[in-house]
Enzyme design. Structure first.
Site, PDB file in Angstrom:
ATOM      1  CD  GLU A 196       4.672 -25.701 -10.088  1.00 13.74           C
ATOM      2  OE1 GLU A 196       4.069 -25.500 -11.131  1.00 13.74           O
ATOM      3  OE2 GLU A 196       4.347 -26.411  -9.105  1.00 13.74           O
ATOM      4  CE  LYS A 232       2.966   0.735  -1.514  1.00 16.22           C
ATOM      5  NZ  LYS A 232       4.435  -0.096  -1.364  1.00 16.22           N
ATOM      6  CE  LYS A 281       7.486  -2.587  -6.988  1.00 11.51           C
ATOM      7  NZ  LYS A 281       6.980  -2.508  -5.539  1.00 11.51           N
ATOM      8  NE  ARG A 290       4.753  13.345  -1.460  1.00 10.75           N
ATOM      9  CZ  ARG A 290       4.891  11.966  -1.541  1.00 10.75           C
ATOM     10  NH1 ARG A 290       3.825  11.417  -2.107  1.00 10.75           N
ATOM     11  NH2 ARG A 290       5.989  11.365  -1.142  1.00 10.75           N
ATOM     12  CG  ASP A 350      11.471 -17.714  -8.673  1.00 16.00           C
ATOM     13  OD1 ASP A 350      11.795 -18.493  -9.444  1.00 16.00           O
ATOM     14  OD2 ASP A 350      11.671 -17.264  -7.611  1.00 16.00           O
ATOM     15  CB  THR A 364       8.324   4.949 -11.767  1.00 20.23           C
ATOM     16  OG1 THR A 364       8.435   4.763 -10.511  1.00 20.23           O
ATOM     17  CG2 THR A 364       7.020   4.652 -12.432  1.00 20.23           C
ATOM     18  NE  ARG A 393       7.947   9.296   1.471  1.00 25.36           N
ATOM     19  CZ  ARG A 393       9.028   9.580   0.330  1.00 25.36           C
ATOM     20  NH1 ARG A 393      10.075   9.786   0.771  1.00 25.36           N
ATOM     21  NH2 ARG A 393       8.816   9.423  -0.679  1.00 25.36           N
ATOM     22  CG  ASP A 414       4.512  -3.126  -3.712  1.00 25.69           C
ATOM     23  OD1 ASP A 414       4.348  -3.725  -4.759  1.00 25.69           O
ATOM     24  OD2 ASP A 414       4.866  -1.618  -3.578  1.00 25.69           O
TER      25      ASP A 414
HETATM   26  O1  C5P Z   1       5.586   8.080   0.707  1.00 24.35           O
HETATM   27  P1  C5P Z   1       5.094   7.896  -0.528  1.00 24.35           P
HETATM   28  O2  C5P Z   1       3.636   8.525  -0.812  1.00 24.35           O
HETATM   29  O3  C5P Z   1       6.052   8.560  -1.627  1.00 24.35           O
HETATM   30  O4  C5P Z   1       5.153   6.621  -0.732  1.00 24.35           O
HETATM   31  C1  C5P Z   1       4.790   5.911  -2.078  1.00 24.35           C
HETATM   32  C2  C5P Z   1       4.604   4.514  -1.698  1.00 24.35           C
HETATM   33  O5  C5P Z   1       4.545   3.760  -3.238  1.00 24.35           O
HETATM   34  C3  C5P Z   1       6.033   3.696  -1.533  1.00 24.35           C
HETATM   35  O6  C5P Z   1       5.804   2.508  -0.702  1.00 24.35           O
HETATM   36  C4  C5P Z   1       6.779   3.382  -2.661  1.00 24.35           C
HETATM   37  O7  C5P Z   1       7.496   2.176  -2.531  1.00 24.35           O
HETATM   38  C5  C5P Z   1       5.768   3.003  -3.474  1.00 24.35           C
HETATM   39  N1  C5P Z   1       5.879   3.108  -4.850  1.00 24.35           N
HETATM   40  C6  C5P Z   1       6.334   4.672  -5.616  1.00 24.35           C
HETATM   41  N2  C5P Z   1       6.485   4.283  -6.978  1.00 24.35           N
HETATM   42  C7  C5P Z   1       6.336   3.350  -7.663  1.00 24.35           C
HETATM   43  C8  C5P Z   1       5.973   2.267  -6.977  1.00 24.35           C
HETATM   44  C9  C5P Z   1       5.793   2.012  -5.557  1.00 24.35           C
HETATM   45  O8  C5P Z   1       6.392   5.407  -4.967  1.00 24.35           O
HETATM   46  N3  C5P Z   1       6.552   3.398  -8.900  1.00 24.35           N
END
Ligand code: C5P
Length: 229
Positions: A68, A33, A62, A176, A65, A115, A206, A60
């Site tokens: 067009e 991503k 998002k 996680r 706008d 979120t 991470r 990503d």
């Molecule tokens: O490091 P981590 O696993 O938390 O990264 C999650 C990734 O997903 C980041 O790039 C974050 O911007 C993205 N993300 C998120 N929650 C969302 C949408 C995107 O953590 N609701």
């Protein structure tokens, strides 16, 4: 389930760091991503580089706008061989994105409600409703517009799956392994829980990118998913 449902978030601030991570992960991670930070640092040139190496790319951005502009920008992204692109889940934006994609093999993913937003943030925007009601409305609109998938929390995945049906791709960040540091994520699920809730792809940042051995961490996550842990 996909053989490897994990999409590694390249949340780094330079093309050198991104290249180093991709090199270290090697064959262990086929899908990355690229978010706004790395895009601002390295642009479409790096996205093309990844695609040229045979990697799948989730861009990503998002998009949000006038129709067009969204249509034309999505058409550009579609030409670069990107696999997934995010757009905001507003009806006009999603319809324009579908038009811009045309017949390209690009998966358009809708972001329903960020979120980080709660009821007060929605009221601030002039939407006097619960977050879950707006999520549900936007999932229905996404399906109507012909969007391919939805980005959602693993904790919302089961309800979004029920609304969107079996053909919609669900991509969940906030994943996680048990025992891994949560960082700033508040609402997390384990990789196996996210898959059980109906996710097709997991965005993992991470836990893998900051591991001492990113490829080893990736392998452990896949093993956990296989074991249903
Ligand atoms: O490091 P981590 O696993 O938390 O990264 C999650 C990734 O997903 C980041 O790039 C974050 O911007 C993205 N993300 C998120 N929650 C969302 C949408 C995107 O953590 N609701």
């Amino acid at each position: 389930m996909n053989q490897n449902p994990c999409i590694i978030a390249l949340d780094v601030d330079s093309v050198e760091q991104a290249r180093a991570l991709v090199r270290r992960l090697g064959g262990a991670a086929p899908f990355y991503k690229v978010g706004m930070e790395l895009y601002a640092a390295a642009g479409m040139e790096f996205v093309r580089e990844l695609v040229g190496q045979g990697k799948q790319v989730f861009l990503d951005m998002k998009f949000y706008d006038i129709g067009e502009t969204v249509k034309r920008a999505v058409a550009q992204v579609a030409r670069c061989g990107v696999r997934f692109l995010t757009v905001h889940g507003s009806g006009a934006v999603m319809r324009a994105a579908v038009e811009g994609k045309g017949g390209a093999p690009l998966g358009l993913l809708a972001v329903t409600v960020l979120t980080s937003f709660d009821r007060n943030d929605l009221a601030d925007l002039g939407y006097p409703c619960a977050v879950s009601d707006l999520v549900a409305l936007r999932v229905r609109k996404a399906v109507e517009a012909g969007i391919d998938g939805i980005v959602c929390s693993p904790l919302e995945a089961a309800s979004v799956r029920a609304l969107a049906g079996p053909g919609t791709i669900l991509v969940t960040p906030g994943v996680r392994s048990a025992g891994a540091g949560k960082g700033d994520q508040k609402r997390v699920a384990t990789p196996a829980e996210a898959i059980r809730a109906g996710a097709n792809y997991l965005v993992i940042g991470r836990q893998v990118t900051r591991a001492e051995d990113p490829a080893g961490e990736m392998a452990r996550i896949l093993e956990e998913i296989r074991a249903g842990a």
